[in-house]
Scaffold this motif. Structure first.
Motif, PDB file in Angstrom:
ATOM      1  N   ALA A   9      51.926 -40.011  55.958  1.00 23.89           N
ATOM      2  CA  ALA A   9      50.753 -39.173  56.126  1.00 23.89           C
ATOM      3  C   ALA A   9      51.154 -37.917  56.886  1.00 23.89           C
ATOM      4  CB  ALA A   9      49.660 -39.938  56.875  1.00 23.89           C
ATOM      5  N   PRO A  10      51.638 -36.897  56.196  1.00 20.79           N
ATOM      6  CA  PRO A  10      52.064 -35.680  56.868  1.00 20.79           C
ATOM      7  C   PRO A  10      50.894 -34.963  57.530  1.00 20.79           C
ATOM      8  CG  PRO A  10      51.963 -35.347  54.488  1.00 20.79           C
ATOM      9  CD  PRO A  10      51.757 -36.799  54.725  1.00 20.79           C
ATOM     10  N   ALA A  11      51.200 -34.148  58.499  1.00 21.89           N
ATOM     11  CA  ALA A  11      50.161 -33.373  59.177  1.00 21.89           C
ATOM     12  C   ALA A  11      49.516 -32.405  58.189  1.00 21.89           C
ATOM     13  CB  ALA A  11      50.779 -32.609  60.351  1.00 21.89           C
ATOM     14  N   PRO A  12      48.236 -32.103  58.368  1.00 18.04           N
ATOM     15  CA  PRO A  12      47.567 -31.193  57.440  1.00 18.04           C
ATOM     16  C   PRO A  12      48.198 -29.803  57.444  1.00 18.04           C
ATOM     17  CG  PRO A  12      45.969 -32.355  58.818  1.00 18.04           C
ATOM     18  CD  PRO A  12      47.318 -32.644  59.392  1.00 18.04           C
ATOM     19  N   VAL A  13      48.333 -29.243  56.251  1.00 16.63           N
ATOM     20  CA  VAL A  13      48.764 -27.850  56.145  1.00 16.63           C
ATOM     21  C   VAL A  13      47.606 -26.934  56.502  1.00 16.63           C
ATOM     22  CG1 VAL A  13      49.624 -26.077  54.565  1.00 16.63           C
ATOM     23  CG2 VAL A  13      50.392 -28.446  54.311  1.00 16.63           C
ATOM     24  N   LEU A  14      46.414 -27.269  56.019  1.00 17.15           N
ATOM     25  CA  LEU A  14      45.223 -26.465  56.241  1.00 17.15           C
ATOM     26  C   LEU A  14      44.067 -27.404  56.546  1.00 17.15           C
ATOM     27  CD1 LEU A  14      44.006 -23.541  56.076  1.00 17.15           C
ATOM     28  CD2 LEU A  14      43.474 -24.035  53.677  1.00 17.15           C
ATOM     29  N   ALA A  15      43.245 -27.035  57.527  1.00 14.84           N
ATOM     30  CA  ALA A  15      42.147 -27.918  57.916  1.00 14.84           C
ATOM     31  C   ALA A  15      40.958 -27.108  58.411  1.00 14.84           C
ATOM     32  CB  ALA A  15      42.605 -28.891  59.007  1.00 14.84           C
ATOM     33  N   LEU A  16      39.778 -27.716  58.280  1.00 17.03           N
ATOM     34  CA  LEU A  16      38.561 -27.215  58.914  1.00 17.03           C
ATOM     35  C   LEU A  16      38.120 -28.266  59.930  1.00 17.03           C
ATOM     36  CD1 LEU A  16      36.438 -25.984  55.844  1.00 17.03           C
ATOM     37  CD2 LEU A  16      37.909 -24.611  57.319  1.00 17.03           C
ATOM     38  N   LYS A  17      37.666 -27.824  61.085  1.00 16.70           N
ATOM     39  CA  LYS A  17      37.180 -28.738  62.112  1.00 16.70           C
ATOM     40  C   LYS A  17      35.810 -28.275  62.595  1.00 16.70           C
ATOM     41  CE  LYS A  17      40.859 -31.402  62.368  1.00 16.70           C
ATOM     42  NZ  LYS A  17      40.802 -32.797  61.892  1.00 16.70           N
ATOM     43  N   LEU A  55      32.507 -23.527  51.382  1.00 14.13           N
ATOM     44  CA  LEU A  55      33.719 -24.105  51.974  1.00 14.13           C
ATOM     45  C   LEU A  55      34.959 -23.431  51.399  1.00 14.13           C
ATOM     46  CD1 LEU A  55      34.446 -27.801  52.757  1.00 14.13           C
ATOM     47  CD2 LEU A  55      36.111 -26.460  51.481  1.00 14.13           C
ATOM     48  N   ILE A  56      34.986 -23.273  50.072  1.00 13.11           N
ATOM     49  CA  ILE A  56      36.134 -22.626  49.432  1.00 13.11           C
ATOM     50  C   ILE A  56      36.326 -21.220  49.975  1.00 13.11           C
ATOM     51  CG2 ILE A  56      36.985 -21.690  47.243  1.00 13.11           C
ATOM     52  CD1 ILE A  56      35.541 -24.027  45.866  1.00 13.11           C
ATOM     53  N   LYS A  57      35.238 -20.473  50.069  1.00  9.67           N
ATOM     54  CA  LYS A  57      35.330 -19.086  50.520  1.00  9.67           C
ATOM     55  C   LYS A  57      35.719 -19.000  51.995  1.00  9.67           C
ATOM     56  CE  LYS A  57      32.214 -17.267  47.004  1.00  9.67           C
ATOM     57  NZ  LYS A  57      30.892 -16.677  46.690  1.00  9.67           N
ATOM     58  N   THR A  58      35.386 -20.021  52.758  1.00 12.74           N
ATOM     59  CA  THR A  58      35.827 -20.057  54.155  1.00 12.74           C
ATOM     60  C   THR A  58      37.331 -20.274  54.235  1.00 12.74           C
ATOM     61  OG1 THR A  58      33.671 -20.927  54.846  1.00 12.74           O
ATOM     62  CG2 THR A  58      35.510 -21.213  56.380  1.00 12.74           C
ATOM     63  N   LEU A  59      37.853 -21.194  53.427  1.00 11.68           N
ATOM     64  CA  LEU A  59      39.301 -21.407  53.394  1.00 11.68           C
ATOM     65  C   LEU A  59      40.037 -20.177  52.878  1.00 11.68           C
ATOM     66  CD1 LEU A  59      39.467 -25.028  51.920  1.00 11.68           C
ATOM     67  CD2 LEU A  59      39.905 -24.358  54.286  1.00 11.68           C
ATOM     68  N   ALA A  60      39.396 -19.433  51.965  1.00 13.33           N
ATOM     69  CA  ALA A  60      40.050 -18.289  51.318  1.00 13.33           C
ATOM     70  C   ALA A  60      39.872 -16.985  52.086  1.00 13.33           C
ATOM     71  CB  ALA A  60      39.514 -18.128  49.906  1.00 13.33           C
ATOM     72  N   GLY A  61      39.208 -17.036  53.232  1.00 13.81           N
ATOM     73  CA  GLY A  61      39.072 -15.833  54.044  1.00 13.81           C
ATOM     74  C   GLY A  61      37.933 -14.919  53.648  1.00 13.81           C
ATOM     75  N   LEU A  72      45.748 -23.804  60.607  1.00 12.21           N
ATOM     76  CA  LEU A  72      46.877 -23.641  59.701  1.00 12.21           C
ATOM     77  C   LEU A  72      48.102 -24.221  60.385  1.00 12.21           C
ATOM     78  CD1 LEU A  72      47.783 -22.377  56.975  1.00 12.21           C
ATOM     79  CD2 LEU A  72      48.399 -20.322  58.268  1.00 12.21           C
ATOM     80  N   ASP A  73      48.667 -25.265  59.795  1.00 19.72           N
ATOM     81  CA  ASP A  73      49.796 -25.983  60.410  1.00 19.72           C
ATOM     82  C   ASP A  73      49.456 -26.414  61.827  1.00 19.72           C
ATOM     83  OD1 ASP A  73      51.485 -25.791  58.162  1.00 19.72           O
ATOM     84  OD2 ASP A  73      52.048 -23.744  58.722  1.00 19.72           O
ATOM     85  N   GLY A  74      48.193 -26.818  62.025  1.00 18.08           N
ATOM     86  CA  GLY A  74      47.761 -27.347  63.312  1.00 18.08           C
ATOM     87  C   GLY A  74      47.341 -26.309  64.324  1.00 18.08           C
ATOM     88  N   ALA A  75      47.532 -25.041  64.040  1.00 19.29           N
ATOM     89  CA  ALA A  75      47.185 -23.980  64.985  1.00 19.29           C
ATOM     90  C   ALA A  75      45.959 -23.218  64.491  1.00 19.29           C
ATOM     91  CB  ALA A  75      48.349 -23.016  65.170  1.00 19.29           C
ATOM     92  N   PRO A  76      45.056 -22.794  65.385  1.00 19.71           N
ATOM     93  CA  PRO A  76      43.877 -22.023  64.967  1.00 19.71           C
ATOM     94  C   PRO A  76      44.288 -20.749  64.226  1.00 19.71           C
ATOM     95  CG  PRO A  76      43.636 -22.764  67.240  1.00 19.71           C
ATOM     96  CD  PRO A  76      45.054 -23.060  66.841  1.00 19.71           C
ATOM     97  N   ALA A  77      43.546 -20.450  63.151  1.00 22.23           N
ATOM     98  CA  ALA A  77      43.833 -19.259  62.353  1.00 22.23           C
ATOM     99  C   ALA A  77      42.535 -18.511  62.111  1.00 22.23           C
ATOM    100  CB  ALA A  77      44.467 -19.646  61.017  1.00 22.23           C
ATOM    101  N   ALA A  83      43.064 -11.223  51.889  1.00 18.00           N
ATOM    102  CA  ALA A  83      44.484 -10.866  51.985  1.00 18.00           C
ATOM    103  C   ALA A  83      45.175 -11.652  53.087  1.00 18.00           C
ATOM    104  CB  ALA A  83      44.637  -9.362  52.216  1.00 18.00           C
ATOM    105  N   ASP A  84      44.462 -11.877  54.204  1.00 16.15           N
ATOM    106  CA  ASP A  84      45.047 -12.670  55.295  1.00 16.15           C
ATOM    107  C   ASP A  84      45.319 -14.102  54.833  1.00 16.15           C
ATOM    108  OD1 ASP A  84      44.929 -10.510  56.953  1.00 16.15           O
ATOM    109  OD2 ASP A  84      43.274 -11.232  58.186  1.00 16.15           O
ATOM    110  N   ALA A  85      44.346 -14.688  54.122  1.00 21.50           N
ATOM    111  CA  ALA A  85      44.524 -16.051  53.630  1.00 21.50           C
ATOM    112  C   ALA A  85      45.664 -16.117  52.623  1.00 21.50           C
ATOM    113  CB  ALA A  85      43.224 -16.550  53.003  1.00 21.50           C
ATOM    114  N   ARG A  86      45.730 -15.117  51.743  1.00 21.33           N
ATOM    115  CA  ARG A  86      46.821 -15.084  50.757  1.00 21.33           C
ATOM    116  C   ARG A  86      48.167 -14.984  51.442  1.00 21.33           C
ATOM    117  NH1 ARG A  86      47.027  -9.654  47.983  1.00 21.33           N
ATOM    118  NH2 ARG A  86      48.192  -9.264  49.913  1.00 21.33           N
ATOM    119  N   ASP A  87      48.272 -14.128  52.453  1.00 22.45           N
ATOM    120  CA  ASP A  87      49.536 -13.975  53.174  1.00 22.45           C
ATOM    121  C   ASP A  87      49.917 -15.251  53.922  1.00 22.45           C
ATOM    122  OD1 ASP A  87      49.656 -11.403  52.225  1.00 22.45           O
ATOM    123  OD2 ASP A  87      48.924 -10.471  54.085  1.00 22.45           O
TER     124      ASP A  87
END
Length: 516
Positions: A9-17, A55-61, A72-77, A83-87
């Protein structure tokens, strides 16, 4: 059967809390959490209006949370735009790709980022080579130099995925990607997803087709009314379990077909032909029955019903409604005779997206409301009549809306479909043609539409239904008419209709039916 996830069970790459998001008085997301892991396909389920798009639009910036955190990788983003989400390696593949039709596949993928040679000139060979490498990585055979114009929706989506990979995307969000795909195209897309999973990508998959969720994904997060219901492994769940989580109730039957007395012939089509599209098509639809027009994509089903209604002019043949012969190529004459057509593409052909809900419902009856229109009349529309008509149908079809004066574009897909149905049912037709009536709508609304069609048939309406959803065809139709390469090749009564018999006819592996 759900495909297994990689071990561990790897750590989440992307998450909402604990994310909350409101638009005015509407709370679109309420304390929603989600975790996307590398190498895993994660489904997002819920009825239309449940909060999936937000939800999708929140993940996509596109949207920033009001409260809560994107990790993102456990750190707040904090994404200040797409463009930020794409990068950050997050890509969204929408149901309808947005490619530049006159540019090549390679130019679409590397738009604005082409490798350069001396004097700033674009290195076209390098662009083609890089594109070819991306397509090989996905296991598809497309020519990088081919223009995007003319590509199938499936190939356009592959190009969008390749573009995402060119940005080193680690998270791929796929929003209803199979809605317009054939079975073989869907299978190829699933193979591409499996390739991405094997490379360690996290995939968020949104689909109203529950069978696809169970075939592709390992976990599912379910939303209802903007709230998180559950986030859990799919292994051990059934489709009925997932439906109950989505709608909060038992639906009863998804295909509630009522018994109805079959009456006189309401629609008669004889030897209808449109050169190069379909030929020699004949059938009847009687009052009280639902007749399904089935077949593979491209068989000519939608083209036939458009010719019946007069949107397209047939080259030969005859259409009668209750004994009245229709003038070819005249939708106005078809409406006057009692014919109604709910088109496949509700946004482009069924609705005027910039108009209000009430005005869309009123469009087919402006004459009766004092405003002229397809069925005659003249003068200004009487607003009280228009609003009363819309309010009546909104109640009858259980439409979910804020204000009838809102533009129809703010509604969910399922509620937009209800507006199209209301618009045509308000004409009091004797024959209702519905083309893909439940495409792109959630399972709860799908059950409501099926219940409505069954009730209308029981009340004596003749219903002609075009559908690519085979369980829908088998569950709702009294008779199944099957088309293959522009010809009507079989007529199968309800008692004899099976997936095998319909597909055999649709693929040309059976003799022409008794009455076809």
């Amino acid at each position: 059967m759900t495909r297994p996830a990689p071990s561990g069970a790897p750590a989440p790459v992307l998450a909402l809390k604990g994310v909350n998001k409101s638009f005015g008085s509407v709370r679109a997301l309420q304390d929603v959490s989600l975790e996307l892991r590398a190498g895993e396909a994660h489904a997002l389920a819920g009825e239309n209006g449940a909060g999936k798009s937000t939800l999708i639009k929140t993940l996509a910036g596109v949207h920033a949370p009001d409260t809560g955190t994107v990790l993102l990788d456990g750190a707040p983003a904090a994404f200040h735009g797409p463009a930020d989400a794409r990068d950050a390696g997050i890509a969204v593949i929408y149901q309808e790709p947005t490619l530049f039709a006159d540019l090549s596949i390679a130019e679409n993928i590397f738009m604005g980022r082409q490798p350069r040679r001396g004097l700033g000139r674009v290195d076209h060979a390098a662009v083609r080579d890089a594109t070819a490498a991306l397509l090989r990585r996905l296991g598809v055979d497309l020519d990088p130099a081919r223009p995007a114009r003319g590509l199938s929706i499936a190939d356009q989506q592959i190009v969008e995925i390749a573009k995402a990979l060119s940005f080193d995307a680690r998270v791929l969000i796929m929003d209803e990607p199979t809605a317009a795909l054939t079975g073989s195209e869907t299978a190829r897309l699933f193979d591409v997803v499996e390739t991405l999973r094997a490379e360690g990508a996290a995939v968020l998959f949104i689909s109203h087709r529950l069978s696809e969720i169970f075939a592709l994904c390992q976990r599912v997060t379910t939303l209802r009314d903007g709230r998180l219901v559950a986030s859990e492994p799919l292994d051990g769940l059934t489709e009925d379990d997932l439906v109950r989580r989505m709608v909060g109730r038992d639906l009863g039957e998804l295909y509630p077909k009522q018994e109805a007395g079959v009456g006189a012939t309401a629609l008669s089509v004889r030897r209808l032909t449109r050169e190069g599209v379909f030929r020699d098509v004949s059938f009847d639809v009687r009052r009280g029955e639902i007749v399904a027009l089935a077949g593979l994509v491209g068989a000519g089903r939608s083209e036939v019903v458009q010719a019946v209604f007069g949107v397209d002019r047939a080259d030969a043949g005859e259409v009668e409604v209750a004994g009245t012969t229709l003038r070819p190529g005249s939708p106005t004459g078809a409406m006057a005779a009692g014919l109604a057509l709910v088109p496949e593409d509700r946004r482009q052909r069924g609705l005027v997206m910039e108009m209000s809900i009430e005005r869309n419902i009123a469009l087919t009856g402006l004459g009766a409301l004092g405003g002229g229109g397809p069925l005659g009349g003249a003068g200004l529309v009487r607003r009280t009549l228009e609003r009363g008509r819309a309010a009546d149908w909104a109640v009858r079809l259980r439409l979910k809306y804020q204000r009838l004066s809102d533009t129809v574009g703010v509604l969910s897909g399922g509620n937009q479909q209800k507006v199209v149905l209301a618009k045509w049912l308000a004409t009091d037709p004797s024959v209702l043609i519905v083309d893909e009536p439940t495409r792109g709508i959630d399972v709860g609304t799908k059950a409501e539409v099926h219940r409505l069609l069954s009730s209308l048939a029981a009340d004596g309406l003749a219903v002609l239904m075009v559908s690519s959803d085979l369980p829908e065809v088998l569950g709702m139709a009294d008779r199944v008419l099957v088309m293959h390469e522009g010809r009507l090749v079989a007529e199968i009564p309800r008692a004899e209709a099976t997936e095998e018999s319909v597909m055999a006819a649709a693929t040309g592996r059976t003799q022409e039916g008794r009455a076809a």
